[in-house]
Design an enzyme around this catalytic site. Sequence first.
Site, PDB file in Angstrom:
ATOM      1  N   GLY A  21       1.262   5.962 -10.866  1.00  0.00           N
ATOM      2  CA  GLY A  21       0.121   5.292 -10.891  1.00  0.00           C
ATOM      3  C   GLY A  21      -0.667   4.292 -10.391  1.00  0.00           C
ATOM      4  O   GLY A  21      -1.259   5.130  -9.349  1.00  0.00           O
ATOM      5  N   CYS A  22      -0.794   3.577 -10.658  1.00  0.00           N
ATOM      6  CA  CYS A  22      -1.537   1.926  -9.735  1.00  0.00           C
ATOM      7  C   CYS A  22      -1.024   2.139  -8.405  1.00  0.00           C
ATOM      8  O   CYS A  22       0.269   2.310  -8.363  1.00  0.00           O
ATOM      9  CB  CYS A  22      -1.074   1.196 -10.200  1.00  0.00           C
ATOM     10  SG  CYS A  22      -1.817  -0.333  -8.810  1.00  0.00           S
TER      11      CYS A  22
END
Length: 218
Positions: free
Chosen positions: A58-59
């Site tokens: 993800g991030c």
Amino acid sequence: MSLPRLTRSLRPRLIAALALTLAAACSAQGSGEAQAQPPQGNGGPDSGRRETAVFAGGCFWSTESNFEHMPGVVAAVSGYAGGRTASPTYEQVVAGGTGHLEAVRVTYDPARITYRQLVDRFWRTIDPTDARGQFCDRGANYGTAVFATTTQGPIAEASRAAAAAVIGPARFVTPVRAEARFWPAEAYHQDFARRNPARYGGYSAFCRRGDRLRQVWG
């Protein structure tokens, strides 16, 4: 667009507005994540040997931060992997169509920490039941994966099986993928959590990362 569905394109404005009010909450949240998953590694002297591993969680601000404090990890670099576009920019990846995931290349000393320990740690920092992004970051570029070399593949698969058994194999959607070219991200993304603790803190608290990880992993 409602707040829970905000993507990184709106993140700078969101962080600026929330950073001051959420700083305290974020500190508590961050410490909760760290307590749930303490750093691993034998903490011995540096052997001078270096190997790399690539994870998409993800991030990449969060994935980088989760790894770089671990004993035996020498460096963690944010970037992009798994797509078709050469030398992608952040704007291209966020816009979609490149096939890239936000990823982190971890350089480590194999005498101090093993690849299996890194993969085991990775699962506990993500929600592997979510195929559409991670936490409040939605979209294909926020997908999750372990990018493994031929040698790393069996180790990563064994780690995945063990982690999937905890929460149910049918729910576990994060794959182990073949090694892919890694492209470092722009300089302003590197070490973001360390260099911008209040801004990252506001983002992390708003996304309720710690709460979701506790729901998934207990």
